[in-house]
Design an enzyme around this catalytic site. Sequence first.
Site, mmCIF file in Angstrom:
data_model
loop_
_atom_site.group_PDB
_atom_site.id
_atom_site.type_symbol
_atom_site.label_atom_id
_atom_site.label_comp_id
_atom_site.label_asym_id
_atom_site.label_seq_id
_atom_site.Cartn_x
_atom_site.Cartn_y
_atom_site.Cartn_z
ATOM 1 N N HIS A 21 66.456 39.028 22.503
ATOM 2 C CA HIS A 21 66.152 37.620 22.743
ATOM 3 C C HIS A 21 64.744 37.416 23.321
ATOM 4 O O HIS A 21 64.126 36.383 23.105
ATOM 5 C CB HIS A 21 67.220 37.039 23.683
ATOM 6 C CG HIS A 21 67.111 35.569 23.856
ATOM 7 N ND1 HIS A 21 67.254 34.688 22.804
ATOM 8 C CD2 HIS A 21 66.833 34.804 24.944
ATOM 9 C CE1 HIS A 21 67.100 33.455 23.249
ATOM 10 N NE2 HIS A 21 66.830 33.497 24.539
ATOM 11 N N ASP A 22 64.266 38.394 24.075
ATOM 12 C CA ASP A 22 62.932 38.263 24.698
ATOM 13 C C ASP A 22 61.777 38.484 23.725
ATOM 14 O O ASP A 22 60.614 38.474 24.153
ATOM 15 C CB ASP A 22 62.792 39.246 25.867
ATOM 16 C CG ASP A 22 63.221 38.626 27.197
ATOM 17 O OD1 ASP A 22 63.512 37.420 27.217
ATOM 18 O OD2 ASP A 22 63.257 39.354 28.204
ATOM 19 N N ARG A 63 71.310 37.835 37.351
ATOM 20 C CA ARG A 63 70.104 38.193 36.591
ATOM 21 C C ARG A 63 70.280 39.543 35.897
ATOM 22 O O ARG A 63 69.756 39.759 34.807
ATOM 23 C CB ARG A 63 68.898 38.224 37.528
ATOM 24 C CG ARG A 63 67.585 38.497 36.832
ATOM 25 C CD ARG A 63 67.224 37.407 35.825
ATOM 26 N NE ARG A 63 65.835 37.482 35.419
ATOM 27 C CZ ARG A 63 65.213 36.537 34.728
ATOM 28 N NH1 ARG A 63 65.858 35.449 34.359
ATOM 29 N NH2 ARG A 63 63.959 36.671 34.380
ATOM 30 N N SER A 106 64.454 29.786 22.779
ATOM 31 C CA SER A 106 65.644 29.898 23.613
ATOM 32 C C SER A 106 66.123 28.494 24.001
ATOM 33 O O SER A 106 66.231 27.641 23.127
ATOM 34 C CB SER A 106 65.315 30.777 24.834
ATOM 35 O OG SER A 106 66.477 31.103 25.515
ATOM 36 N N ASP A 128 68.742 40.072 18.502
ATOM 37 C CA ASP A 128 69.100 39.096 19.550
ATOM 38 C C ASP A 128 70.624 38.998 19.660
ATOM 39 O O ASP A 128 71.296 38.604 18.705
ATOM 40 C CB ASP A 128 68.499 37.737 19.168
ATOM 41 C CG ASP A 128 68.600 36.699 20.272
ATOM 42 O OD1 ASP A 128 69.424 36.865 21.184
ATOM 43 O OD2 ASP A 128 67.844 35.712 20.210
HETATM 44 C C1 LIG Z 1 67.875 31.931 28.074
HETATM 45 C C2 LIG Z 1 66.563 31.274 28.079
HETATM 46 O O1 LIG Z 1 66.454 30.098 27.889
HETATM 47 S S1 LIG Z 1 65.152 32.142 28.360
HETATM 48 C C3 LIG Z 1 65.395 33.808 28.714
HETATM 49 C C4 LIG Z 1 64.099 34.390 28.576
HETATM 50 N N1 LIG Z 1 64.000 35.646 29.179
HETATM 51 C C5 LIG Z 1 63.743 35.794 30.479
HETATM 52 O O2 LIG Z 1 63.677 34.889 31.272
HETATM 53 C C6 LIG Z 1 63.505 37.194 30.902
HETATM 54 C C7 LIG Z 1 62.160 37.288 31.295
HETATM 55 N N2 LIG Z 1 61.668 38.600 31.019
HETATM 56 C C8 LIG Z 1 60.681 39.015 31.757
HETATM 57 O O3 LIG Z 1 60.327 38.348 32.695
HETATM 58 C C9 LIG Z 1 60.031 40.301 31.381
HETATM 59 O O4 LIG Z 1 59.521 40.798 32.575
HETATM 60 C C10 LIG Z 1 58.902 40.074 30.395
HETATM 61 C C11 LIG Z 1 59.503 39.686 29.052
HETATM 62 C C12 LIG Z 1 57.971 38.986 30.861
HETATM 63 C C13 LIG Z 1 58.065 41.325 30.285
HETATM 64 O O5 LIG Z 1 58.856 42.376 29.770
HETATM 65 P P1 LIG Z 1 58.260 43.871 29.806
HETATM 66 O O6 LIG Z 1 56.802 43.844 29.637
HETATM 67 O O7 LIG Z 1 59.061 44.693 28.858
HETATM 68 O O8 LIG Z 1 58.518 44.314 31.246
HETATM 69 P P2 LIG Z 1 59.909 44.404 31.984
HETATM 70 O O9 LIG Z 1 60.030 43.194 32.844
HETATM 71 O O10 LIG Z 1 61.024 44.699 31.075
HETATM 72 O O11 LIG Z 1 59.655 45.672 32.897
HETATM 73 C C14 LIG Z 1 58.614 45.710 33.810
HETATM 74 C C15 LIG Z 1 59.142 45.779 35.228
HETATM 75 O O12 LIG Z 1 60.268 46.645 35.281
HETATM 76 C C16 LIG Z 1 59.965 47.742 36.149
HETATM 77 N N3 LIG Z 1 60.579 48.929 35.605
HETATM 78 C C17 LIG Z 1 60.360 49.511 34.420
HETATM 79 N N4 LIG Z 1 61.143 50.600 34.300
HETATM 80 C C18 LIG Z 1 61.867 50.704 35.424
HETATM 81 C C19 LIG Z 1 62.856 51.619 35.893
HETATM 82 N N5 LIG Z 1 63.265 52.640 35.157
HETATM 83 N N6 LIG Z 1 63.386 51.400 37.102
HETATM 84 C C20 LIG Z 1 62.995 50.356 37.864
HETATM 85 N N7 LIG Z 1 62.065 49.448 37.469
HETATM 86 C C21 LIG Z 1 61.512 49.631 36.259
HETATM 87 C C22 LIG Z 1 58.451 47.842 36.146
HETATM 88 O O13 LIG Z 1 57.983 48.473 37.302
HETATM 89 C C23 LIG Z 1 58.071 46.374 36.120
HETATM 90 O O14 LIG Z 1 58.204 45.844 37.406
HETATM 91 P P3 LIG Z 1 57.387 44.531 37.855
HETATM 92 O O15 LIG Z 1 57.748 43.431 36.876
HETATM 93 O O16 LIG Z 1 57.884 44.241 39.235
HETATM 94 O O17 LIG Z 1 55.937 44.881 37.782
#
Ligand SMILES: CC(=O)SCCNC(=O)CCNC(=O)[C@H](O)C(C)(C)COP(=O)(O)OP(=O)(O)OC[C@H]1O[C@@H](n2cnc3c(N)ncnc32)[C@H](O)[C@@H]1OP(=O)(O)O
Length: 509
Positions: free
Chosen positions: A490-491, A334, A263, A456
């Site tokens: 993208h993730d 966000r 990214s 992506d």
């Molecule tokens: C542009 C650039 O340079 S970089 C960009 C890079 N991307 C980012 O910065 C995004 C970062 N993404 C994240 O932080 C994600 O959390 C990741 C990639 C680390 C993990 O993704 P996943 O394992 O799929 O988990 P994801 O975050 O999508 O979902 C989990 C969270 O959503 C919550 N959730 C899941 N389904 C639901 C729902 N239906 N309703 C409400 N909350 C929900 C879960 O409880 C969990 O909460 P918590 O994080 O507080 O424990």
Amino acid sequence: MITTATAARQAIVRQAGALPRSLAAMARSCTVVPTTCRAYSASACSPKPASRSAADSASVAAAPLEFPCLDKLDRKTSKLQEIIRSSRAPSGSTGALDGTDAARDPNEGPEPHYSTKQLKGYQLFHHTGRDFYLDNGGVLPQFQLAYETWGTLNAAKTNAILLHTGLSASSHAKSHAENPDLGWWEDYIGPGLPLDTNKYFIICTNCLGGCYGSTGPSSIDPATGEPYAARFPFVTLWDMLRAQKLLLESLGIETLHASVGASMGGMQSLALAAMYPQMVQRLVTISSCARAHPYSIALRFVQRQVLMADPAYASTRGNYYGGLPPHVGMKLAREIATITYRSGPEWEKRFGRRRVTGEASLCPDFQIENYLDHQGEKFSLQYDANSLLWLSKAMDMFDMAATSMDEVAWRKRLPFTPPSSDPLPDPTEPLSDDEQLALGLSEVQMPTLVLGVTSDILFPLAQQQEIARVLRLAGNKQVTSYVLDGDYGHDTFLLDKVNVGAAVAGHLA
Ligand SMILES: CC(=O)SCCNC(=O)CCNC(=O)[C@H](O)C(C)(C)COP(=O)(O)OP(=O)(O)OC[C@H]1O[C@@H](n2cnc3c(N)ncnc32)[C@H](O)[C@@H]1OP(=O)(O)O
């Protein structure tokens, strides 16, 4: 006499047979008749009062919807304001916005996670003594970079890998003794893992302009004793890399085994190889680009607009420090960002059209809305708003194209003299877009892995294909293109550890 409201109710009840059963039942029990079916929800339809006033009888408008999501934001704002007030009072709590309020509801604030009192386990590189001039004007008389390392630097200092972060990540890519929290690339770094700490010395920094320990808009300007806020100069990705180069020099590192990033980090990884080709032995650039795409610029622009429209931001013109942080703008930005980080196909499988309660509402209703709401809320105080704006803008301005070798040389300049204001010479002959990029990347001749993902939408695959194409055009015969299918968008670089990890490990060996 039949009042207007009663007549309207009777008309609705007559039509109720045509409505779905639950709506028909609600219509029969409604005292105040909603004007549209949209308003038939539990929250819009009040129980019938014992007696009706004249004012009630005259009303034909729908009962107002309830907005629990807005109420929640109001409560959070009030709580933050209360904490700010008490921290200012002489005998007030010292918890303030520093996260010492242990009893708080984690979904309602209050602390910015970037508060330095929250951060731990990183090292600091201090640059002092020589003014550091930035590409877009502005100068930093001093700055610091937060960084973390894993593995051991060998005696020849040739086994270092510089790992560049995405937009909002800290230097904490992996847990360690001083900070056991899981890092953002936890499963990629360690003995036997793609960034193998048995072999390599991994360095990750929080970039210049960030808020996780490095100097950025939330830092104190030594000239005033106040946060820089909107007076912080715009930084480019090249400025950030020049700062990182100074850190590497301070560690005695002249050669990198590899430059790795995804990214925004992938853009930096590529740019570092172009600026310091003698230093970078191998290049890994994942889900990145050689120049920001107008569509990506558009997606970031709306995030910035939404964030800046938060009254806490707009009314202070970005100098919200010590006051209410623009948590609503951050949350909404966000939510938009999350849409750009994942993909429709993933959400179709993950959430489908499932609802939270089954009642129509303008607050989170579908599970996908609830998910976005959660992501936004979680991030709203995790990152400094100005850092987000500054780095997002730096990404937009990124363009590795060059029309002359003078321009290429200009990027390599040492940051200790003001950039020349003389215009760069016109190209001797017009260059195509690809040729300009090839010229800008002409010194990227080391083995290069360019990894892209079909789903992506933020950095579409065509951009990684463009990198590979122009590098080959520039004569690089060691370019490996790797395309991943999958729904993570993208993730993917954060989620598909098996495939991304294997590609990275293979390239580093
Ligand atoms: C542009 C650039 O340079 S970089 C960009 C890079 N991307 C980012 O910065 C995004 C970062 N993404 C994240 O932080 C994600 O959390 C990741 C990639 C680390 C993990 O993704 P996943 O394992 O799929 O988990 P994801 O975050 O999508 O979902 C989990 C969270 O959503 C919550 N959730 C899941 N389904 C639901 C729902 N239906 N309703 C409400 N909350 C929900 C879960 O409880 C969990 O909460 P918590 O994080 O507080 O424990």
